[in-house]
Design an enzyme around this catalytic site. Structure first.
Site, PDB file in Angstrom:
ATOM      1  N   ASP A  51       0.870  -1.651   0.069  1.00 20.95           N
ATOM      2  CA  ASP A  51      -0.110  -0.427   0.005  1.00 20.95           C
ATOM      3  C   ASP A  51       0.659   0.991   0.010  1.00 20.95           C
ATOM      4  O   ASP A  51       1.716   1.360   1.230  1.00 20.95           O
ATOM      5  CB  ASP A  51      -0.923   0.228   0.993  1.00 20.95           C
TER       6      ASP A  51
ATOM      7  N   ASP B 105      -1.499   6.118  -4.711  1.00 24.07           N
ATOM      8  CA  ASP B 105      -1.784   4.354  -4.318  1.00 24.07           C
ATOM      9  C   ASP B 105      -2.524   3.330  -4.366  1.00 24.07           C
ATOM     10  O   ASP B 105      -2.770   3.394  -4.943  1.00 24.07           O
ATOM     11  CB  ASP B 105      -3.188   5.074  -3.256  1.00 24.07           C
TER      12      ASP B 105
HETATM   13  O1  LIG Z   1      -6.705   5.649   3.784  1.00 20.78           O
HETATM   14  C1  LIG Z   1      -6.279   5.883   3.019  1.00 20.78           C
HETATM   15  C2  LIG Z   1      -6.512   4.717   1.899  1.00 20.78           C
HETATM   16  C3  LIG Z   1      -6.857   3.634   2.265  1.00 20.78           C
HETATM   17  C4  LIG Z   1      -6.892   2.626   1.226  1.00 20.78           C
HETATM   18  C5  LIG Z   1      -5.086   2.060   1.509  1.00 20.78           C
HETATM   19  N1  LIG Z   1      -4.673   3.276   0.987  1.00 20.78           N
HETATM   20  C6  LIG Z   1      -4.791   4.901   1.535  1.00 20.78           C
HETATM   21  N2  LIG Z   1      -5.918   7.319   2.468  1.00 20.78           N
HETATM   22  C7  LIG Z   1      -5.851   7.553   0.808  1.00 20.78           C
HETATM   23  C8  LIG Z   1      -4.484   8.477   0.898  1.00 20.78           C
HETATM   24  C9  LIG Z   1      -5.408   9.302   1.292  1.00 20.78           C
HETATM   25  C10 LIG Z   1      -5.746   9.225   3.569  1.00 20.78           C
HETATM   26  C11 LIG Z   1      -6.522   7.674   3.373  1.00 20.78           C
END
Ligand SMILES: O=C([C@@H]1CCCNC1)N1CCCCC1
Length: 325
Positions: free
Chosen positions: A32, A213
Protein backbone atom coordinates in the site's frame (compact mmCIF):
# COMPACT_ATOMS: atom_id res chain seq x y z
CA UNK A 1 20.39 -6.33 -2.82
CA UNK A 2 17.38 -6.34 -5.22
CA UNK A 3 14.33 -8.50 -5.77
CA UNK A 4 10.96 -9.11 -7.38
CA UNK A 5 7.69 -10.29 -5.86
CA UNK A 6 4.37 -11.24 -7.50
CA UNK A 7 1.30 -9.02 -7.03
CA UNK A 8 -1.72 -11.34 -7.25
CA UNK A 9 -5.13 -9.74 -7.90
CA UNK A 10 -8.18 -10.48 -5.80
CA UNK A 11 -11.59 -10.70 -7.54
CA UNK A 12 -12.28 -7.61 -9.71
CA UNK A 13 -8.69 -6.47 -8.96
CA UNK A 14 -10.08 -5.11 -5.66
CA UNK A 15 -6.58 -5.37 -4.23
CA UNK A 16 -3.29 -7.11 -5.02
CA UNK A 17 -1.66 -9.47 -2.53
CA UNK A 18 2.04 -10.34 -2.36
CA UNK A 19 3.73 -13.26 -0.53
CA UNK A 20 6.01 -11.96 2.24
CA UNK A 21 8.05 -13.92 4.80
CA UNK A 22 7.44 -12.41 8.26
CA UNK A 23 9.50 -14.24 10.89
CA UNK A 24 9.05 -17.89 9.92
CA UNK A 25 5.65 -17.56 8.20
CA UNK A 26 4.71 -16.50 4.67
CA UNK A 27 1.75 -14.10 4.64
CA UNK A 28 -0.14 -12.53 1.70
CA UNK A 29 0.08 -8.76 2.20
CA UNK A 30 -1.51 -5.80 0.41
CA UNK A 31 1.36 -3.48 -0.66
CA UNK A 32 0.00 0.00 0.00
CA UNK A 33 1.81 3.12 -1.25
CA UNK A 34 -0.94 5.14 0.50
CA UNK A 35 0.03 4.17 4.07
CA UNK A 36 3.21 3.45 6.06
CA UNK A 37 2.47 0.64 8.53
CA UNK A 38 3.47 -3.00 8.07
CA UNK A 39 0.77 -4.76 10.06
CA UNK A 40 -0.20 -8.43 10.08
CA UNK A 41 -2.82 -10.79 11.41
CA UNK A 42 -1.18 -12.65 14.30
CA UNK A 43 -1.62 -15.28 16.96
CA UNK A 44 -2.54 -12.28 19.17
CA UNK A 45 -5.57 -11.45 16.99
CA UNK A 46 -8.82 -12.76 18.55
CA UNK A 47 -9.77 -16.08 16.94
CA UNK A 48 -13.22 -14.59 16.15
CA UNK A 49 -11.47 -12.05 13.90
CA UNK A 50 -8.65 -14.12 12.38
CA UNK A 51 -10.33 -17.30 11.12
CA UNK A 52 -9.13 -18.13 7.61
CA UNK A 53 -6.08 -15.86 7.72
CA UNK A 54 -2.41 -16.88 7.91
CA UNK A 55 -0.97 -15.65 11.18
CA UNK A 56 2.34 -14.13 12.29
CA UNK A 57 3.67 -15.75 15.47
CA UNK A 58 5.48 -13.02 17.46
CA UNK A 59 7.45 -15.67 19.38
CA UNK A 60 10.10 -15.49 16.61
CA UNK A 61 10.46 -11.72 17.09
CA UNK A 62 11.65 -9.30 19.75
CA UNK A 63 8.81 -7.44 21.45
CA UNK A 64 9.21 -3.65 21.44
CA UNK A 65 7.97 -3.10 24.98
CA UNK A 66 5.46 -0.27 25.36
CA UNK A 67 5.04 0.25 21.61
CA UNK A 68 1.55 0.26 20.08
CA UNK A 69 -0.07 1.14 16.77
CA UNK A 70 -3.57 2.11 15.63
CA UNK A 71 -4.43 2.88 12.01
CA UNK A 72 -7.66 4.12 10.38
CA UNK A 73 -7.99 4.15 6.60
CA UNK A 74 -10.04 6.54 4.49
CA UNK A 75 -12.54 3.80 3.67
CA UNK A 76 -13.41 3.44 7.36
CA UNK A 77 -11.46 0.24 7.95
CA UNK A 78 -8.72 -0.04 10.54
CA UNK A 79 -6.65 -2.16 12.93
CA UNK A 80 -4.48 -1.82 16.03
CA UNK A 81 -2.00 -3.80 18.13
CA UNK A 82 1.53 -4.20 19.45
CA UNK A 83 5.01 -4.09 17.83
CA UNK A 84 7.81 -6.62 17.29
CA UNK A 85 11.16 -6.53 15.49
CA UNK A 86 11.57 -9.48 13.16
CA UNK A 87 12.97 -10.60 9.81
CA UNK A 88 10.90 -9.65 6.76
CA UNK A 89 11.76 -10.94 3.27
CA UNK A 90 10.14 -9.58 0.06
CA UNK A 91 11.22 -11.22 -3.20
CA UNK A 92 14.59 -12.09 -1.69
CA UNK A 93 15.15 -8.60 -0.25
CA UNK A 94 15.68 -8.93 3.52
CA UNK A 95 15.07 -6.47 6.36
CA UNK A 96 16.72 -8.21 9.29
CA UNK A 97 14.97 -6.22 12.04
CA UNK A 98 11.80 -4.75 10.57
CA UNK A 99 9.05 -3.27 12.78
CA UNK A 100 6.24 -5.80 12.46
CA UNK A 101 2.91 -4.52 13.79
CA UNK A 102 0.95 -7.48 15.17
CA UNK A 103 -2.81 -6.93 15.19
CA UNK A 104 -4.73 -7.42 18.41
CA UNK A 105 -7.86 -5.97 16.78
CA UNK A 106 -9.00 -5.60 13.15
CA UNK A 107 -12.15 -4.09 11.58
CA UNK A 108 -14.81 -6.19 9.86
CA UNK A 109 -13.55 -5.34 6.35
CA UNK A 110 -10.22 -7.03 7.14
CA UNK A 111 -11.83 -9.85 9.09
CA UNK A 112 -13.95 -10.72 6.04
CA UNK A 113 -11.21 -10.63 3.38
CA UNK A 114 -9.58 -13.95 4.28
CA UNK A 115 -7.09 -13.70 1.39
CA UNK A 116 -5.55 -10.63 3.05
CA UNK A 117 -3.16 -11.26 5.97
CA UNK A 118 -2.21 -7.60 6.45
CA UNK A 119 -0.70 -4.54 4.79
CA UNK A 120 2.86 -3.55 3.86
CA UNK A 121 2.95 0.23 3.77
CA UNK A 122 5.14 1.93 1.15
CA UNK A 123 4.27 5.59 1.77
CA UNK A 124 6.72 7.74 3.76
CA UNK A 125 7.64 6.69 7.29
CA UNK A 126 6.53 10.11 8.59
CA UNK A 127 2.94 8.81 8.66
CA UNK A 128 3.68 5.51 10.42
CA UNK A 129 1.25 5.22 13.37
CA UNK A 130 3.49 3.46 15.95
CA UNK A 131 3.72 5.21 19.34
CA UNK A 132 5.83 6.40 21.12
CA UNK A 133 8.16 6.39 18.06
CA UNK A 134 7.21 6.09 14.36
CA UNK A 135 8.84 3.08 12.71
CA UNK A 136 10.44 2.69 9.29
CA UNK A 137 8.57 1.17 6.37
CA UNK A 138 10.06 -1.94 4.78
CA UNK A 139 11.36 0.19 1.90
CA UNK A 140 13.03 2.66 4.28
CA UNK A 141 14.56 -0.26 6.21
CA UNK A 142 16.20 -1.76 3.10
CA UNK A 143 16.64 1.40 0.96
CA UNK A 144 20.32 1.85 1.82
CA UNK A 145 21.09 -1.76 0.89
CA UNK A 146 19.26 -1.76 -2.46
CA UNK A 147 21.25 -1.49 -5.69
CA UNK A 148 19.20 1.68 -6.31
CA UNK A 149 16.92 3.34 -3.69
CA UNK A 150 13.71 2.78 -5.65
CA UNK A 151 10.90 0.29 -6.20
CA UNK A 152 8.55 -0.20 -9.14
CA UNK A 153 4.94 -1.34 -9.50
CA UNK A 154 3.69 -3.24 -12.54
CA UNK A 155 0.07 -4.13 -11.71
CA UNK A 156 -2.12 -5.86 -14.30
CA UNK A 157 -5.82 -6.34 -15.05
CA UNK A 158 -6.91 -9.78 -13.88
CA UNK A 159 -3.38 -11.19 -13.89
CA UNK A 160 -0.35 -11.32 -11.62
CA UNK A 161 1.91 -8.27 -11.83
CA UNK A 162 5.09 -7.52 -9.90
CA UNK A 163 6.78 -5.15 -7.47
CA UNK A 164 10.55 -4.84 -8.02
CA UNK A 165 12.93 -3.46 -5.38
CA UNK A 166 16.31 -1.88 -6.25
CA UNK A 167 16.14 -1.82 -10.06
CA UNK A 168 14.14 -0.81 -13.12
CA UNK A 169 13.30 -3.72 -15.46
CA UNK A 170 13.07 -2.11 -18.89
CA UNK A 171 11.21 -5.15 -20.28
CA UNK A 172 8.17 -4.15 -18.19
CA UNK A 173 7.34 -0.92 -20.02
CA UNK A 174 7.32 0.68 -23.46
CA UNK A 175 8.60 4.11 -24.53
CA UNK A 176 10.25 6.48 -22.06
CA UNK A 177 9.61 7.05 -18.37
CA UNK A 178 8.10 10.46 -17.55
CA UNK A 179 8.99 11.80 -14.08
CA UNK A 180 7.16 14.18 -11.71
CA UNK A 181 8.52 15.53 -8.43
CA UNK A 182 6.84 14.32 -5.24
CA UNK A 183 5.68 16.54 -2.35
CA UNK A 184 6.20 14.43 0.80
CA UNK A 185 4.61 16.95 3.23
CA UNK A 186 1.56 14.69 3.82
CA UNK A 187 3.59 11.46 3.79
CA UNK A 188 2.17 10.29 0.44
CA UNK A 189 3.62 9.87 -3.04
CA UNK A 190 1.84 13.13 -3.89
CA UNK A 191 2.28 15.11 -7.08
CA UNK A 192 0.50 17.41 -9.53
CA UNK A 193 -1.33 15.71 -12.39
CA UNK A 194 -1.96 17.84 -15.47
CA UNK A 195 -4.56 17.84 -18.27
CA UNK A 196 -7.13 15.18 -19.09
CA UNK A 197 -9.42 14.11 -21.90
CA UNK A 198 -12.40 11.76 -22.18
CA UNK A 199 -12.43 9.31 -25.10
CA UNK A 200 -9.66 10.68 -27.30
CA UNK A 201 -8.16 13.95 -28.41
CA UNK A 202 -5.87 16.48 -26.77
CA UNK A 203 -5.77 16.90 -23.01
CA UNK A 204 -6.85 20.16 -21.31
CA UNK A 205 -7.69 21.51 -17.87
CA UNK A 206 -5.98 20.04 -14.83
CA UNK A 207 -6.61 17.07 -12.56
CA UNK A 208 -4.31 18.73 -9.97
CA UNK A 209 -3.05 17.39 -6.63
CA UNK A 210 -3.01 13.59 -6.62
CA UNK A 211 -1.39 10.59 -4.94
CA UNK A 212 -0.31 7.24 -6.39
CA UNK A 213 -1.96 4.70 -4.09
CA UNK A 214 -1.57 0.99 -4.85
CA UNK A 215 -3.83 0.23 -1.87
CA UNK A 216 -6.83 2.09 -3.31
CA UNK A 217 -8.92 0.13 -5.82
CA UNK A 218 -10.44 2.94 -7.89
CA UNK A 219 -9.56 6.39 -9.26
CA UNK A 220 -10.96 9.33 -7.27
CA UNK A 221 -10.90 12.59 -9.27
CA UNK A 222 -12.34 16.14 -9.04
CA UNK A 223 -16.11 16.36 -9.54
CA UNK A 224 -15.71 18.45 -12.71
CA UNK A 225 -13.56 15.75 -14.29
CA UNK A 226 -15.85 12.90 -13.22
CA UNK A 227 -18.96 14.68 -14.53
CA UNK A 228 -17.20 15.27 -17.87
CA UNK A 229 -16.38 11.56 -18.00
CA UNK A 230 -19.85 10.17 -17.25
CA UNK A 231 -21.50 12.77 -19.52
CA UNK A 232 -20.08 10.54 -22.26
CA UNK A 233 -21.79 7.41 -20.80
CA UNK A 234 -25.48 7.45 -21.83
CA UNK A 235 -26.74 5.12 -19.09
CA UNK A 236 -24.63 6.59 -16.27
CA UNK A 237 -25.99 8.31 -13.23
CA UNK A 238 -24.94 9.03 -9.66
CA UNK A 239 -26.51 6.43 -7.36
CA UNK A 240 -26.38 7.59 -3.71
CA UNK A 241 -27.33 4.10 -2.55
CA UNK A 242 -24.25 2.65 -4.25
CA UNK A 243 -22.18 5.71 -3.29
CA UNK A 244 -21.05 6.56 -6.80
CA UNK A 245 -21.63 6.54 -10.56
CA UNK A 246 -23.22 3.40 -12.01
CA UNK A 247 -24.19 2.48 -15.59
CA UNK A 248 -25.54 -0.44 -17.64
CA UNK A 249 -22.90 -3.17 -17.73
CA UNK A 250 -23.67 -3.59 -21.46
CA UNK A 251 -22.44 -0.06 -22.25
CA UNK A 252 -18.86 0.42 -23.44
CA UNK A 253 -16.99 3.06 -21.42
CA UNK A 254 -14.80 5.72 -23.02
CA UNK A 255 -11.04 5.86 -22.44
CA UNK A 256 -9.63 8.37 -19.94
CA UNK A 257 -6.46 10.26 -20.87
CA UNK A 258 -4.27 11.98 -18.29
CA UNK A 259 -1.06 13.96 -18.72
CA UNK A 260 1.77 13.31 -16.23
CA UNK A 261 5.19 14.90 -16.50
CA UNK A 262 4.48 15.99 -20.05
CA UNK A 263 3.38 12.58 -21.32
CA UNK A 264 -0.24 11.51 -21.94
CA UNK A 265 -1.34 8.11 -20.57
CA UNK A 266 -4.53 6.30 -21.62
CA UNK A 267 -6.66 4.30 -19.19
CA UNK A 268 -8.79 2.10 -21.41
CA UNK A 269 -12.56 2.13 -20.93
CA UNK A 270 -12.44 -1.62 -20.35
CA UNK A 271 -10.15 -1.03 -17.36
CA UNK A 272 -12.56 1.61 -16.01
CA UNK A 273 -15.41 -0.89 -16.04
CA UNK A 274 -14.95 -1.99 -12.41
CA UNK A 275 -17.61 -4.49 -11.32
CA UNK A 276 -21.33 -5.32 -11.18
CA UNK A 277 -23.13 -3.85 -8.16
CA UNK A 278 -25.02 -7.12 -7.59
CA UNK A 279 -25.27 -10.68 -8.83
CA UNK A 280 -27.70 -9.77 -11.64
CA UNK A 281 -24.79 -8.19 -13.54
CA UNK A 282 -27.07 -5.55 -15.06
CA UNK A 283 -25.71 -2.45 -13.33
CA UNK A 284 -22.00 -1.77 -12.96
CA UNK A 285 -19.97 0.52 -10.69
CA UNK A 286 -17.48 2.78 -12.41
CA UNK A 287 -13.74 2.75 -11.76
CA UNK A 288 -13.66 6.57 -11.84
CA UNK A 289 -15.41 8.24 -8.89
CA UNK A 290 -15.46 11.65 -7.17
CA UNK A 291 -12.72 12.65 -4.70
CA UNK A 292 -15.19 14.63 -2.56
CA UNK A 293 -14.06 14.86 1.06
CA UNK A 294 -10.64 13.26 0.45
CA UNK A 295 -8.69 16.49 -0.11
CA UNK A 296 -6.78 15.23 -3.15
CA UNK A 297 -7.23 12.89 -6.10
CA UNK A 298 -6.22 9.26 -5.77
CA UNK A 299 -4.75 7.37 -8.72
CA UNK A 300 -5.49 3.87 -7.49
CA UNK A 301 -5.34 0.44 -9.13
CA UNK A 302 -7.74 1.26 -11.99
CA UNK A 303 -5.06 3.72 -13.19
CA UNK A 304 -1.99 1.86 -12.00
CA UNK A 305 -2.81 -1.31 -13.96
CA UNK A 306 -2.38 0.75 -17.16
CA UNK A 307 1.13 1.98 -16.39
CA UNK A 308 4.55 1.06 -15.04
CA UNK A 309 5.42 3.23 -12.02
CA UNK A 310 8.80 4.02 -10.47
CA UNK A 311 8.75 5.12 -6.81
CA UNK A 312 12.14 6.81 -6.89
CA UNK A 313 14.27 8.07 -3.99
CA UNK A 314 17.54 8.28 -5.92
CA UNK A 315 17.56 12.07 -5.54
CA UNK A 316 17.08 14.56 -2.67
CA UNK A 317 13.51 15.14 -3.91
CA UNK A 318 11.61 11.88 -4.36
CA UNK A 319 10.04 11.40 -7.81
CA UNK A 320 7.41 9.26 -9.50
CA UNK A 321 8.18 7.85 -12.93
CA UNK A 322 5.37 6.76 -15.26
CA UNK A 323 5.63 4.70 -18.44
CA UNK A 324 3.11 2.86 -20.61
CA UNK A 325 3.13 -0.92 -20.16
O1 LIG B 1 -6.51 5.60 3.93
C1 LIG B 1 -6.30 5.86 2.77
C2 LIG B 1 -6.05 4.75 1.77
C3 LIG B 1 -7.07 3.65 1.98
C4 LIG B 1 -6.76 2.48 1.05
C5 LIG B 1 -5.34 2.04 1.20
N1 LIG B 1 -4.41 3.13 0.99
C6 LIG B 1 -4.63 4.23 1.91
N2 LIG B 1 -6.34 7.09 2.31
C7 LIG B 1 -6.03 7.42 0.92
C8 LIG B 1 -5.05 8.55 0.85
C9 LIG B 1 -5.52 9.71 1.64
C10 LIG B 1 -5.73 9.33 3.07
C11 LIG B 1 -6.70 8.19 3.19
Amino acid sequence: QSGEVAANPEQYDESYLCPVQVGQTTLNLDFDTGSADLWVFSTLTPKSESTGHSLYNPSTGTKKSGYTWDISYGDGSGASGTVYADKVVVGGVTATSQAVEAATSVSSQFEQDTDNDGLLGLAFSSINTVEPQAQKTFFDSVKGSLAKPLFTADLKKGAAGTYDFGYIDSSKYTGSISYVNVNTANGFWEFTASGYAVGSGSVSGSVGDAIADTGTTLMYLPTTVVQAYYNKVDSADYDSNQGGYTYDCSENLPNFLISLGGKTFTVSGTDINFAPVDSSGETCFGGIQENTGIGMSILGDIFLKSVFVVFDQTQSTPRLGFAAQ
